[in-house]
Design a protein around this motif. Structure first.
Motif, PDB file in Angstrom:
ATOM      1  N   PRO A  77      33.002  33.003  18.720  1.00 34.76           N
ATOM      2  CA  PRO A  77      34.064  32.021  18.461  1.00 34.76           C
ATOM      3  C   PRO A  77      34.158  31.739  16.964  1.00 34.76           C
ATOM      4  CG  PRO A  77      32.687  31.314  20.301  1.00 34.76           C
ATOM      5  CD  PRO A  77      32.003  32.502  19.688  1.00 34.76           C
ATOM      6  N   PRO A  78      35.356  31.793  16.399  1.00 36.86           N
ATOM      7  CA  PRO A  78      35.504  31.702  14.936  1.00 36.86           C
ATOM      8  C   PRO A  78      35.506  30.271  14.409  1.00 36.86           C
ATOM      9  CG  PRO A  78      37.636  32.032  15.923  1.00 36.86           C
ATOM     10  CD  PRO A  78      36.649  32.054  17.061  1.00 36.86           C
ATOM     11  N   TYR A  79      34.510  29.504  14.814  1.00 36.46           N
ATOM     12  CA  TYR A  79      34.497  28.088  14.441  1.00 36.46           C
ATOM     13  C   TYR A  79      33.277  27.713  13.604  1.00 36.46           C
ATOM     14  CZ  TYR A  79      37.748  28.193  18.365  1.00 36.46           C
ATOM     15  OH  TYR A  79      38.787  28.516  19.208  1.00 36.46           O
ATOM     16  N   GLU A  80      32.458  28.704  13.216  1.00 34.51           N
ATOM     17  CA  GLU A  80      31.203  28.358  12.557  1.00 34.51           C
ATOM     18  C   GLU A  80      31.426  27.738  11.189  1.00 34.51           C
ATOM     19  OE1 GLU A  80      32.018  32.254  10.628  1.00 34.51           O
ATOM     20  OE2 GLU A  80      32.397  31.355  12.577  1.00 34.51           O
ATOM     21  N   THR A  81      32.452  28.178  10.463  1.00 32.03           N
ATOM     22  CA  THR A  81      32.682  27.609   9.137  1.00 32.03           C
ATOM     23  C   THR A  81      33.074  26.143   9.253  1.00 32.03           C
ATOM     24  OG1 THR A  81      33.312  29.752   8.218  1.00 32.03           O
ATOM     25  CG2 THR A  81      34.046  27.800   7.023  1.00 32.03           C
TER      26      THR A  81
ATOM     27  N   GLN B  19      34.196  39.925   1.350  1.00 32.58           N
ATOM     28  CA  GLN B  19      35.469  39.963   2.066  1.00 32.58           C
ATOM     29  C   GLN B  19      35.612  38.756   2.985  1.00 32.58           C
ATOM     30  OE1 GLN B  19      36.513  43.779   3.698  1.00 32.58           O
ATOM     31  NE2 GLN B  19      38.140  42.937   4.975  1.00 32.58           N
ATOM     32  N   ALA B  20      34.498  38.290   3.548  1.00 26.14           N
ATOM     33  CA  ALA B  20      34.551  37.078   4.374  1.00 26.14           C
ATOM     34  C   ALA B  20      35.000  35.894   3.536  1.00 26.14           C
ATOM     35  CB  ALA B  20      33.180  36.805   4.997  1.00 26.14           C
ATOM     36  N   ALA B  21      34.541  35.823   2.278  1.00 29.91           N
ATOM     37  CA  ALA B  21      34.986  34.749   1.393  1.00 29.91           C
ATOM     38  C   ALA B  21      36.485  34.830   1.151  1.00 29.91           C
ATOM     39  CB  ALA B  21      34.233  34.824   0.064  1.00 29.91           C
TER      40      ALA B  21
ATOM     41  N   GLY C  14      32.186  32.562   7.389  1.00 27.17           N
ATOM     42  CA  GLY C  14      32.927  33.766   7.751  1.00 27.17           C
ATOM     43  C   GLY C  14      32.124  34.796   8.511  1.00 27.17           C
ATOM     44  N   LYS C  15      30.999  34.406   9.091  1.00 20.94           N
ATOM     45  CA  LYS C  15      30.179  35.399   9.786  1.00 20.94           C
ATOM     46  C   LYS C  15      30.895  35.979  10.992  1.00 20.94           C
ATOM     47  CE  LYS C  15      25.559  36.368  11.510  1.00 20.94           C
ATOM     48  NZ  LYS C  15      24.150  35.930  11.553  1.00 20.94           N
ATOM     49  N   SER C  16      31.602  35.162  11.750  1.00 21.27           N
ATOM     50  CA  SER C  16      32.297  35.692  12.932  1.00 21.27           C
ATOM     51  C   SER C  16      33.365  36.707  12.527  1.00 21.27           C
ATOM     52  CB  SER C  16      32.920  34.551  13.744  1.00 21.27           C
ATOM     53  OG  SER C  16      33.844  33.816  12.966  1.00 21.27           O
ATOM     54  N   GLU C  17      34.069  36.451  11.421  1.00 22.40           N
ATOM     55  CA  GLU C  17      35.084  37.392  10.945  1.00 22.40           C
ATOM     56  C   GLU C  17      34.438  38.699  10.512  1.00 22.40           C
ATOM     57  OE1 GLU C  17      37.269  39.708   8.136  1.00 22.40           O
ATOM     58  OE2 GLU C  17      35.553  38.468   7.547  1.00 22.40           O
TER      59      GLU C  17
ATOM     60  N   GLU D 274      40.308  26.069   5.712  1.00 20.59           N
ATOM     61  CA  GLU D 274      38.902  25.967   5.352  1.00 20.59           C
ATOM     62  C   GLU D 274      38.702  26.057   3.840  1.00 20.59           C
ATOM     63  OE1 GLU D 274      37.177  28.960   7.824  1.00 20.59           O
ATOM     64  OE2 GLU D 274      37.601  27.846   9.669  1.00 20.59           O
ATOM     65  N   ARG D 275      39.530  26.852   3.161  1.00 22.27           N
ATOM     66  CA  ARG D 275      39.463  26.905   1.703  1.00 22.27           C
ATOM     67  C   ARG D 275      39.814  25.547   1.098  1.00 22.27           C
ATOM     68  NH1 ARG D 275      39.425  32.120  -0.445  1.00 22.27           N
ATOM     69  NH2 ARG D 275      40.420  31.385  -2.351  1.00 22.27           N
ATOM     70  N   LEU D 276      40.836  24.903   1.658  1.00 27.45           N
ATOM     71  CA  LEU D 276      41.224  23.586   1.161  1.00 27.45           C
ATOM     72  C   LEU D 276      40.141  22.550   1.447  1.00 27.45           C
ATOM     73  CD1 LEU D 276      45.003  23.537   2.155  1.00 27.45           C
ATOM     74  CD2 LEU D 276      44.046  23.734  -0.149  1.00 27.45           C
ATOM     75  N   TRP D 277      39.466  22.680   2.575  1.00 30.66           N
ATOM     76  CA  TRP D 277      38.373  21.776   2.918  1.00 30.66           C
ATOM     77  C   TRP D 277      37.253  21.885   1.878  1.00 30.66           C
ATOM     78  CZ3 TRP D 277      36.419  21.436   8.672  1.00 30.66           C
ATOM     79  CH2 TRP D 277      35.592  20.319   8.815  1.00 30.66           C
ATOM     80  N   ILE D 278      36.893  23.109   1.521  1.00 28.84           N
ATOM     81  CA  ILE D 278      35.883  23.306   0.484  1.00 28.84           C
ATOM     82  C   ILE D 278      36.347  22.688  -0.836  1.00 28.84           C
ATOM     83  CG2 ILE D 278      34.693  25.043  -0.919  1.00 28.84           C
ATOM     84  CD1 ILE D 278      34.737  26.858   1.605  1.00 28.84           C
ATOM     85  N   THR D 279      37.613  22.882  -1.173  1.00 30.78           N
ATOM     86  CA  THR D 279      38.155  22.311  -2.411  1.00 30.78           C
ATOM     87  C   THR D 279      38.050  20.795  -2.405  1.00 30.78           C
ATOM     88  OG1 THR D 279      39.679  24.172  -2.685  1.00 30.78           O
ATOM     89  CG2 THR D 279      40.222  22.135  -3.857  1.00 30.78           C
TER      90      THR D 279
END
Length: 221
Positions: A51-55, A85-87, A37-40, A94-99
């Protein structure tokens, strides 16, 4: 899978070219400073737009390391999220991917300075974790022995053919191992910086990440 074999306090470990650490005897994979979430976070605070693709990129590499190692335990050594807040703002995909990556595994989020509180994702949240003969924490402590930490995003700069190249690196001495940052949008602190030079013993080595990990004496000024 490219790696370098090391030993710390009797534990036999493998530093992977990706920047992850593999402890085969414990079926354990450790990564540090994911900074999801660094870009956010930067956009939210008025910083430059990235670009919001780092995660997604970081998760792709983490999934590959888990496929290769089949780790049953994952330790994330703090600063897994760029702030709390980024979390909370991670896209649902992406949350589902982590799950999915957590499924069937013990997953430990170690507290970092960017993410000091519990997060609303699976796994456990700890200040540090002792797994004898090693202790996992976010920031190295000068008085502690046999610890594995992150935080500093160490990198090594080497001259080559009239120019310099920098690569993230593990730093290892008789008492500690400091992991490089695993996240895509992360900078680094050169190994000759005074903080790292003061932490690491005179016998310290650096293990450069990349397609072929290379172990060298830790560069100092």
């Amino acid at each position: 899978m490219n790696f370098c074999d090391i030993t710390l306090n009797g534990a036999h470990l493998k530093t992977l070219g990706s920047g992850a650490l593999w402890w085969p005897d414990q079926d354990l994979l450790c990564v540090s400073d994911l900074h999801f979430g660094k870009s956010e976070r930067m956009a939210r605070r008025g910083g430059p737009s990235l670009p919001p693709y780092e995660t997604r990129d970081t998760l792709t590499r983490l999934a590959a390391d888990l496929d290769h190692t089949q780790a049953r335990t994952v330790i994330c050594l703090g600063d897994s999220f760029d702030d709390l807040q980024a979390a909370q703002s991670l896209p649902e995909e992406e949350r589902l991917w982590i799950t999915r990556l957590q499924a069937g595994r013990r997953w430990v989020w170690i507290e970092g300075n960017h993410d000091p509180g519990p997060i609303d994702l699976g796994g456990s949240h700890l200040a540090q974790l002792a797994m004898p003969p090693l202790t996992f924490r976010h920031v190295a402590t000068p008085e502690e022995a046999a610890e594995i930490s992150g935080h500093y995003h160490p990198k090594v700069t080497l001259p080559t053919r009239g120019r310099s190249i920098s690569r993230p690196a593990f730093l290892l001495d008789a008492h500690r191992l400091i992991l490089p940052a695993y996240g895509t949008y992360t900078g680094g602190l050169r190994s000759h910086d005074g903080v790292l030079a003061g932490l690491m013993g005179p016998d310290a080595t650096a293990i450069l990440t990349g397609a072929t990990p290379v172990r060298i004496p830790m560069p100092r000024l």
